[in-house]
Design a protein around this motif. Structure first.
Motif, mmCIF file in Angstrom:
data_model
loop_
_atom_site.group_PDB
_atom_site.id
_atom_site.type_symbol
_atom_site.label_atom_id
_atom_site.label_comp_id
_atom_site.label_asym_id
_atom_site.label_seq_id
_atom_site.Cartn_x
_atom_site.Cartn_y
_atom_site.Cartn_z
ATOM 1 N N ASN A 31 5.405 -1.515 -1.236
ATOM 2 C CA ASN A 31 5.084 -0.659 -0.092
ATOM 3 C C ASN A 31 6.298 0.172 0.315
ATOM 4 O OD1 ASN A 31 3.430 -3.343 0.202
ATOM 5 N ND2 ASN A 31 2.238 -1.752 1.233
ATOM 6 N N VAL A 32 7.460 -0.502 0.360
ATOM 7 C CA VAL A 32 8.655 0.208 0.836
ATOM 8 C C VAL A 32 9.099 1.266 -0.179
ATOM 9 C CG1 VAL A 32 11.095 -0.061 1.413
ATOM 10 C CG2 VAL A 32 9.416 -1.658 2.338
ATOM 11 N N LEU B 62 1.644 7.243 6.321
ATOM 12 C CA LEU B 62 1.976 7.116 4.903
ATOM 13 C C LEU B 62 2.340 5.677 4.571
ATOM 14 C CD1 LEU B 62 4.170 9.575 2.907
ATOM 15 C CD2 LEU B 62 4.582 7.154 2.702
ATOM 16 N N PHE B 63 3.156 5.061 5.438
ATOM 17 C CA PHE B 63 3.559 3.679 5.168
ATOM 18 C C PHE B 63 2.338 2.763 5.096
ATOM 19 C CE2 PHE B 63 4.960 -0.545 6.605
ATOM 20 C CZ PHE B 63 5.800 -0.829 5.545
ATOM 21 N N LYS B 64 1.436 2.930 6.034
ATOM 22 C CA LYS B 64 0.248 2.070 6.025
ATOM 23 C C LYS B 64 -0.628 2.366 4.806
ATOM 24 C CE LYS B 64 -0.989 3.185 10.205
ATOM 25 N NZ LYS B 64 -1.788 3.184 11.429
ATOM 26 N N GLY C 159 7.783 8.668 -0.739
ATOM 27 C CA GLY C 159 6.852 9.585 -0.091
ATOM 28 C C GLY C 159 7.488 10.293 1.091
ATOM 29 N N ILE C 160 8.228 9.536 1.920
ATOM 30 C CA ILE C 160 8.825 10.133 3.116
ATOM 31 C C ILE C 160 9.900 11.139 2.721
ATOM 32 C CG2 ILE C 160 10.393 9.605 5.024
ATOM 33 C CD1 ILE C 160 8.688 7.092 5.532
ATOM 34 N N VAL C 161 10.755 10.743 1.783
ATOM 35 C CA VAL C 161 11.869 11.609 1.418
ATOM 36 C C VAL C 161 11.366 12.893 0.756
ATOM 37 C CG1 VAL C 161 13.879 11.806 -0.090
ATOM 38 C CG2 VAL C 161 13.544 9.748 1.270
#
Ligand SMILES: Nc1ncnc2c1ncn2[C@@H]1O[C@H](COP(=O)(O)OP(=O)(O)OP(=O)(O)O)[C@@H](O)[C@H]1O
Ligand SMILES: [Mg+2]
Lengths: 417, 252
Positions: free
Chosen positions: A213-214, A350-352, A220-222
């Protein structure tokens, strides 16, 4: 405050009315000021106390938490260290070194930010990791090496801090460089190489748990922020072709459910890359999640750009700044600042959403638990405990993000309009 | 004017010949011709919607004119990007609504263009920025953000920001119209000081005291044309056109 004008000085020392200060005053003005305030306060209090009583007696009485301990490290790394993934070797150290690299980066962020929220986050991660070394497992289940590497997160944070104190690497860009390098190095470590002891190649289908997940969320975030910025600018472009492509991209990726995109990724992503490009399901999932999130990010940022006063770009033009300079020095910094809450909301979503990779057969932290219960029916009654635990894990991460974003907003609000 | 006895005064800084501008089918400038020489301070006035802003915005190409010629310091305004860039770094502009960059400190607002357009080294830009803040009387505000300043202070920062590019011409579009009365004077004082230093200035304003005391020439606009121009003395005491008389009687 202190002026040589006598009147003002006298006026400013008059104390506020007694009832408005202190705990009693606060309670009176906020909770019991009218009869319906009082009623609402009492009802809320009853509900809260009842819920807490119910929750605590269940959590410490009837609840059966054994399932959490049984799964243990699998929550963190999935099947990574199982016999089939890493036969005859202990590969746990590889994700652990990844975590150590992350804490070093957090330590550097602390040093660059000079304390504040970065310090809190860095210390929290390191302390939680170190405390996990105290989990009362037998040494057979959690060896001394694993525990030592967990405790090493504390010195790792201070190593990162020391780098910013005693070397020239003390700027934001250095944190970014070390961060990206650490991430790539972690991927390399997890992947492994043939022939080296302890580095047995581990197929990505065995990467799982919270680690999965991380990893997906960080990638995805970056990536989704810059891609989203590009799409937002493209959508406002004067070139019809660029504009059309960006609009089409955004509308397609927003218009299709992520689950569908993940299914399609198995078929479509291979088409988008050269034939001999190394691909796997993790890579495809990362691509789809990133692009999906970028489409939303683009619209958030476009909203921020739309809200800017036209006088800003005009003043910049009058000073002789070029179009690109105006975009990157004037428009985007203001636009992004204005939509931080929406951007962070997108990061949280996005994390979820990384949990959805179970659909293409990957064992993220939720799927680890669900598959375990399915395969071991004797644990079926513990499903409740399991999912409450998972909910808390997700909540800690998402609350962390929202906490950091609020601090960043407070910090940036200084003096802006 | 101190600069008026120099030979340079006769130099033509801005030449407009039969300038036309349409917004869609709306004819906003209908053949404007005038010449402004070095060191001249010109006040532009006239009713709302008469094309005053449009006129001065064509001079630094914030608006594009469609017919006629505009020549600024010998450079003809055309679609050539290099010309536009050259003009913009020679012409400073101050807006009614200040338009400071709210995410940058006062100092960074002023240093931005010298650093990014002129490519000065940082310490030079900072030195110039501080001396300009000194000049407009607010050096102590350097590290604040625009949102923490009063309107008058913001407008003085905007003047300093435009001056940092060391322009040869300064355009002002109603610089005091958004200000409370007690702040108008501090901005006009900064402009007056600038005029005395010999800067070529075009000022759209209805501050008739400023026009009378500081300007060399006044231009009355109406419906996209120059109705009348002349020295402040002539305009106030002996206006030739009915429209000028009427307008002045309304605002004074
Ligand atoms: N971007 C634009 N698009 C269409 N019409 C415009 C535009 N800018 C100005 N106009 C029109 O052109 C005319 C002249 O406008 P301008 O802003 O130059 O007037 P002004 O003399 O500065 O008036 P004011 O004193 O109100 O500022 C007005 O009728 C206005 O509606
Ligand atoms: Mg105007």
């Amino acid at each position: 405050m202190m002026t040589d004008n006598g009147d003002i000085t006298t006026a400013s020392v008059i104390a506020p009315p007694r009832s408005e200060v202190g705990v009693i005053g606060w309670l009176r003005t906020n909770l019991f000021s009218t009869w319906y305030d009082t009623t609402m306060t009492v009802i809320s209090l009853v509900v809260v106390v009842w819920l807490m009583w119910f929750g605590l007696t269940w959590a410490f009485g009837d609840a059966e938490w054994r399932v959490i301990g049984t799964l243990g490290g699998q929550f963190i790394i999935g099947q990574f260290n199982t016999e089939s993934a890493c036969p005859g070797q202990n590969c746990f150290w590889r994700p652990q070194v990844g975590l150590l690299l992350a804490t070093i980066v957090l330590g550097m962020a602390w040093g660059v930010a000079g304390g504040g929220t970065a310090k809190k986050v860095a210390l929290a991660v390191a302390v939680v990791a170190a405390v996990m070394s105290l989990i009362p497992y037998s040494f057979e289940r959690m060896g001394m090496d694993v525990r030592i590497l967990l405790v090493a997160n504390i010195p790792a944070v201070f190593l990162g801090l020391a780098i910013t104190r005693y070397t020239p690497w003390r700027e934001v860009k250095h944190v970014a460089i070390v961060g990206v390098a650490s991430f790539l190095l972690t991927l390399f470590l997890l992947r492994g190489v043939e022939g080296l002891p302890g580095m047995h190649p581990v197929s990505v289908i065995h990467w799982g748990g919270l680690m999965l997940n991380v990893l997906l969320a960080v990638a995805g975030i970056v990536l989704s922020l810059p891609i989203g910025i590009g799409l937002a600018l493209g959508r406002r472009s004067q070139l019809p072709v660029v504009k059309l492509l960006c609009v089409a991209f955004i509308e397609i990726f927003r218009g299709v459910p992520l689950i569908t995109l993940l299914f399609m990724s198995q078929v479509l992503v291979p088409l988008a890359f050269p034939e001999n490009f190394p691909q796997n399901s993790l890579f495809r999932a990362a691509v789809v999640i990133t692009l999906f999130s970028s489409a939303y990010m683009a619209e958030n940022i476009r909203g921020g750009l739309q809200a800017l006063h036209p006088g800003q770009a005009e003043a910049a033009r009058a000073l002789g700044l070029s179009g690109w300079q105006i975009t990157f020095l004037i428009s985007l910094p203001q636009a992004i600042r204005n939509v931080i809450p929406a951007i962070v909301g997108q990061f949280i979503a996005l994390f979820k959403d990384t949990s959805l990779v179970y659909i293409i057969g990957m064992l993220d932290v939720v799927e680890i638990g669900r598959a375990f219960i399915q395969g071991n029916p004797e644990y079926l009654p513990s499903a409740r405990e399991l999912f409450i635990f998972l909910a808390i894990v997700f909540w800690i991460f998402t609350y962390g993000m929202s906490y950091v974003s609020r601090r960043v907003e407070d910090h940036l609000r200084v003096g802006t309009r | 004017m101190t600069a008026s006895d120099e030979t340079a005064t006769t130099e033509e800084m801005i030449v407009c010949r039969d300038v036309h501008k349409w917004f869609g089918s709306f004819h906003a400038l209908k053949g404007v011709s005038t010449t402004i020489t070095r060191g001249e301070v010109v006040v532009v006035f006239g009713p709302s919607g008469s094309g005053k802003s449009t006129f001065i915005r064509t001079i630094n190409r914030l608006e594009e004119h469609q017919r006629g010629d505009i020549i600024v310091d010998g450079i003809e305004l055309s679609n050539d990007v290099r010309n536009i860039e050259a003009i913009r770094s020679e012409v400073g502009m101050v807006f009614q609504s200040f338009n400071l960059f709210p995410h940058l400190t006062v100092l960074d607002n002023i240093m931005l263009a010298p650093l990014k357009v002129r490519k000065w080294p940082k310490d030079q830009a900072e030195e110039v920025a501080m001396s300009l803040l000194e000049r407009v009387g607010i050096p102590e505000q350097a590290v604040k953000f625009p949102g923490e300043l009063s309107g008058g202070q913001q407008q003085r920062v905007a003047i300093a920001r435009a001056l940092a590019m060391q322009p040869k011409i300064m355009l002002f579009d109603e610089p005091t119209s958004a200000l409370d009365p007690e702040m108008i004077k501090e901005v006009l004082d900064a402009m007056r000081e600038l005029a005395e230093s010999g800067m070529t200035m075009i000022v759209v304003t209805h501050e008739m005291g400023f026009a009378r005391e500081v300007s060399n020439r006044m231009i009355m606009f109406d419906e996209g044309v120059i109705v009348e121009e002349g020295t402040p003395h002539d305009i106030f005491n002996n206006p030739q056109q009915e429209r000028t008389k009427l307008f002045l009687s309304q605002i004074i």
